[in-house]
Design an enzyme around this catalytic site. Sequence first.
Site, PDB file in Angstrom:
ATOM      1  N   GLY A   1      35.838  32.130  44.287  1.00  0.00           N
ATOM      2  CA  GLY A   1      35.827  30.920  43.712  1.00  0.00           C
ATOM      3  C   GLY A   1      35.226  30.650  42.149  1.00  0.00           C
TER       4      GLY A   1
ATOM      5  CG  LEU B   1      40.712  30.994  44.420  1.00  0.00           C
ATOM      6  CD1 LEU B   1      41.526  31.057  43.086  1.00  0.00           C
ATOM      7  CD2 LEU B   1      39.710  29.719  44.821  1.00  0.00           C
ATOM      8  CG  ASP B   2      39.198  34.384  43.640  1.00  0.00           C
ATOM      9  OD1 ASP B   2      39.911  34.744  42.747  1.00  0.00           O
ATOM     10  OD2 ASP B   2      38.255  33.519  43.743  1.00  0.00           O
ATOM     11  CD  GLU B   3      40.760  35.807  50.640  1.00  0.00           C
ATOM     12  OE1 GLU B   3      41.154  36.988  50.825  1.00  0.00           O
ATOM     13  OE2 GLU B   3      39.689  35.213  50.770  1.00  0.00           O
TER      14      GLU B   3
END
Lengths: 278, 278, 278, 278
Positions: free
Chosen positions: C196, C222-224
Site C-alpha cells: 500500500g 494490490l501489490d499481490e
Amino acid sequence: MERKILLTDCPDAQGLIAKITNICYKHQLNIIHNNEYVDHSTGQFFMRTELDGIFNDDTFLMDIDQALPAGSRRNLVNTNRRKRIVIMVTKESHCLGDILMKAYDGSLDVEISAVIGNHNTLAALTEKFDIPFHFVNHEGLEREQHEDKVVDIIDSYAPDYIVLAKFMRVLTPNFVARYPHKIINIHHSFLPAFIGARPYHQAYHRGVKIIGATAHFVTNDLDEGPIIDQNVKHVDHTFSAEDMVKAGRDVEKTVLSNALSQVVEDKVFVYGNKTVIL
Amino acid sequence: MERKILLTDCPDAQGLIAKITNICYKHQLNIIHNNEYVDHSTGQFFMRTELDGIFNDDTFLMDIDQALPAGSRRNLVNTNRRKRIVIMVTKESHCLGDILMKAYDGSLDVEISAVIGNHNTLAALTEKFDIPFHFVNHEGLEREQHEDKVVDIIDSYAPDYIVLAKFMRVLTPNFVARYPHKIINIHHSFLPAFIGARPYHQAYHRGVKIIGATAHFVTNDLDEGPIIDQNVKHVDHTFSAEDMVKAGRDVEKTVLSNALSQVVEDKVFVYGNKTVIL
Amino acid sequence: MERKILLTDCPDAQGLIAKITNICYKHQLNIIHNNEYVDHSTGQFFMRTELDGIFNDDTFLMDIDQALPAGSRRNLVNTNRRKRIVIMVTKESHCLGDILMKAYDGSLDVEISAVIGNHNTLAALTEKFDIPFHFVNHEGLEREQHEDKVVDIIDSYAPDYIVLAKFMRVLTPNFVARYPHKIINIHHSFLPAFIGARPYHQAYHRGVKIIGATAHFVTNDLDEGPIIDQNVKHVDHTFSAEDMVKAGRDVEKTVLSNALSQVVEDKVFVYGNKTVIL
Amino acid sequence: MERKILLTDCPDAQGLIAKITNICYKHQLNIIHNNEYVDHSTGQFFMRTELDGIFNDDTFLMDIDQALPAGSRRNLVNTNRRKRIVIMVTKESHCLGDILMKAYDGSLDVEISAVIGNHNTLAALTEKFDIPFHFVNHEGLEREQHEDKVVDIIDSYAPDYIVLAKFMRVLTPNFVARYPHKIINIHHSFLPAFIGARPYHQAYHRGVKIIGATAHFVTNDLDEGPIIDQNVKHVDHTFSAEDMVKAGRDVEKTVLSNALSQVVEDKVFVYGNKTVIL
C-alpha cells in the site's frame, strides 16, 4: 587502568556533548571511542562513550547526573564482566550451534549459563560444550505452568539476556514483562513480511525472490518488537519451501549472532519500538 | 541561521572533543550531527560537526585554532554553495548518464560545470541536459599537449572536483599533481583485483564468481589511490566477458554516484592512502 | 540464419525434453541455450530454448504441437523485433530516467513508444530523448474516464508491455484485465512487507534495518501480483523516512530495469501467482 | 527405484541433448532435474541430469558412450553413498566448527572421516563430535616428510575430498598432484585480490571497503586454482586488521560450506581453470 562504557540516553539539549566530554576530561578519562546520535524528529539524544582510566564511579556519575536534563537514563558499564545468557531452543540446532561455537572460540564474548529446551533434541549438542541443558517438557502443562518452570531455571542463573534461538513457542505477556528488553528472538523472515508461523512456507507461496531473517527484542506484540539486525538471501523459482528453510539457516544464525554481539557490547539502545545502534 | 560543517583532522589529544564542542556551545552553535573517529594505530583524530546558528567565522575559527594541537587541519564549509564538478569521459555513457540524471532531479547535490570527452560520442547526451561538452581529441597530440588543453578548460570552470566517469586514458603525474585529492575515478573492478586495462576480461579469464567496482581518488600510482566506495555483483559461469561488462554497469554507476555524493557532502577525509568517511 | 526462442509451458510428462530437442535436431536448428524447469509440486514443465537456423515456423510448430500434451502453451519468438513499451509515470524521475538512459545507450533492448503522465512534471525529461510525452490530467475526472483516455493512447502504440515507473495511482480491475501479464510495476518495498501507500514511512516507523523494492506484474490484488525481481539495501537508525526514500531510488530503478530486461528477453514465465525465470 | 546423477562433459555437437535425453527415455529413467551449459567460446558442453528409475548401469552407459563424441567424460553418480571428506586445519576453529555442526545436523551431506592438524589446538573440538583427530606436528620435519605422514593418514580413509579449513601451510606440487580437483581450500580474500599471506592485513593497509573469501580447488599455482564460490562483506575505516579478521570469519565459513555443499552434490565441473556449476 580500566575500560568502562558510559551510555547516555536523554532529551536533547544544547551543549550536551560538551558537558559530558568535559566531565570525562576533568576525571582524566580518555575517550577511546565516542558515538552519538540525535533523533531530531523526537529530540532524543544518545551517546556511547568508551573510556580508559582510573574510575571513581560515584563522583563521576554524580557529575554526569548534574549535567544531564531531567528524564535522562545513563549507565556506566564495566567491560570486565562477560555478559551471561540463557538460550531457549526447540529442535533446530543451527542458531544454538553457532552461538556455542562462537562462545567456545571467543569470537562472541558471552558466558552461556544454560540452555533450556521444550524438547530434548539439543541436549547432546549442548552438553558437548559442557553447558547445562534443562529439558522442560511443555506437554500436559498449561502455558503458565510451563513458563513458571522455565522462569525458575532462568532466574537461578540471573542472566543478562535470554536468547530465543529458534524457540518455537509463543511466550505469554507475563513472561515477556518479566524481562523487558532482555529477550532476543530470531524470526525467520525479514519482518514485517511474514509475521507468525511458517514464514518460509508463506514466502514460498508468495513467490518472493528474497528470503531473510530478523533479530529483535521480544515484546507482547508477536514479532513486533524493536529490530536489532536483519539480512536477506536471494532465492529463485527452483527453491521449494524446504529449500528456503535450509537456505535461510545461514542467514538466521549470522543475524542472531551479530545482533547478540552488538547487544552484549552495549551498542544497542532501545527507543520506543526501534533500536539505535552506536 | 545558517548551517556550516566544521571538519577537523589532527593528532589525537586528551579533551579534543570537549574543547571543540565547548567552543561550539560558547558560540551558541547547535550541533545537528557530530561524528568523530580516532585511528588508534597512528593517533590521528577526525571530526565532522554539522552546526546550525549565526556564525562569526573569524572568531569561531580563531578559538578552534587555539584549541587544536600543532599540525592540525580544519575547515569550515558553507553548505549553501553547491559543489561544482567537471566530468571527463570517453565513450561509455552509463556513469555520465547517472550523474546527469541525479543532478537533474536533485538527488545528487552538484552543479555540473562541463563535460570533457576525448571522443565526441557523448556530446549529444550531455547537451540534452544543457551542459557544455568539450571535445578534446587526443589523436595526433602528445599526452602533455592533450592534457594542457584539458587543463585550460577545467581551470576555466574552477571546479571543486574532477570526476572521471569511465575516462579511459591514463593521466600524467603533472596532471594528477595539479588537483590533489580532487580527482575521483571509477575503476571497473573491486580493487586491488584486476589493476589496469580490461579488468572484466581479466575477471572472465580468472573465472571469478563476483565482479565489482571501486571509486577512488586518483594519485600517481595507477589504481592505487585512496578508496572511497566499492561494491560487487555475483556472476557465474554463464557470463562472457561482455556479459560482465554489461552487468558491471549498474555497479559502476551506483558506486561512483555514491562516492561523489559522500565527497560533496564533505564526509570524506583523505588520510595517507585511505579514506575516513564520517 | 535467424535466432528464435521456443517457449514451452505444459504439464510434465516423460520424455518431453527428448521430444522437443529431437524436433529441433530434425529441423536442423542448433540449440544455443536451453533451460528447463519442472515444478514437482504441481507437475508443470517449463522450457526456454534459444535456436539458431533456418526456420519454417509452420512445420516446426506443427511438430512441436504434436509432441506436447493437452493444455500446453508454446510460443516461438522472433528475436529480431525489439519489444515496444509504454511507460506510465507521476512525478518521480529516477525509474523513468534509468530506462530512458538504458534504452538510449542500448543496454536495455526496448523501444520506448511513449510516456504517459498524470502530471506534466516529466515531460521535459522525456522529450530530451525525443520520445512523445502524453499528459493525461486526472483532476476532475472519474477514475474510469481518466483510464479511458490512457487506454486510447496506449492502444494507439500497441505496446508489448506497460511499465509503471513510479505511477502513483491505483488502476481499476477493468484496466488491469485489459493487459494481462503485460503491466510491470515497481513497488518501493520488499513485498509483502509494507503493502500500500508510503511504504518507506511505514518502514521508518517499524524501525527496519533493510529497505527494498519489488518489480511485479500487476493483477487486481494490490501489490499481490507475480514477483519478477526484488532487492534490498541496508539502512540504520540515522535514516529518516525521507532518507529512506532517497536511498531506495537506486534499488528501485535497478530492480525495475533488471525485471524489464528479463521480461523483454522472454525469460519470464508467469505461473499462477509466481514467476519462473529461465 | 533409485536416484542417480549423469554428468556429461564433452565437445559440443548438434543434437547432444536430444541424444542423451532419448537414451534416458528409452531406459525409462525419469528426468527430475536437468541443467546444461555450452561454453560457446570453446565449444564445450556440460550436462547434469538427475534421474529416477531402475538402473542397469552397464547398458545405460554403453548407450551413452555411443552417443557422445570422442574426448567425452561422463560419470553416473549414485546418490545413496554419502561423500567422505578429510579436513586439514591449523589453529582457527570457525570453518571446522561450521562443517562439524552442519554434518552433525545433516544440513551438509558429508561424512567427516577425520581431521588432521599441524597443531593440536582443534583436537578437543573435533573429538566432541566423535571424529578422529590426527595431530601431525610439522616442527623439525622437512616439508616432504610432514606431507608423507599426512598422506598416509588421508589415504587410510580414501576420502572423496580433502578440505583445507584454514590450513595455513603451503602444499608441495607432489601433494597437490596426488589429489587432482579433490582439494578444496578457503582463502580469506576475494581472489585475485590479496594473494598469499595475511590478506586481511594487506586489505587493511590498502584501505578497502569490502573484504571477502574465496573457496577454490587447489592447484600448484598458489591461490590460482578454479574458483567455486566467493562472497564479500562491507567494512569501513573503523575496522582494524584484527577487526577484519574477525568480521571475515562468517564469510569464510559460509563460502567454504556452500562450496563444499555444491561439490558433494556433484554440481561442480572443473574446466580449465574455471568451474561450471549446474
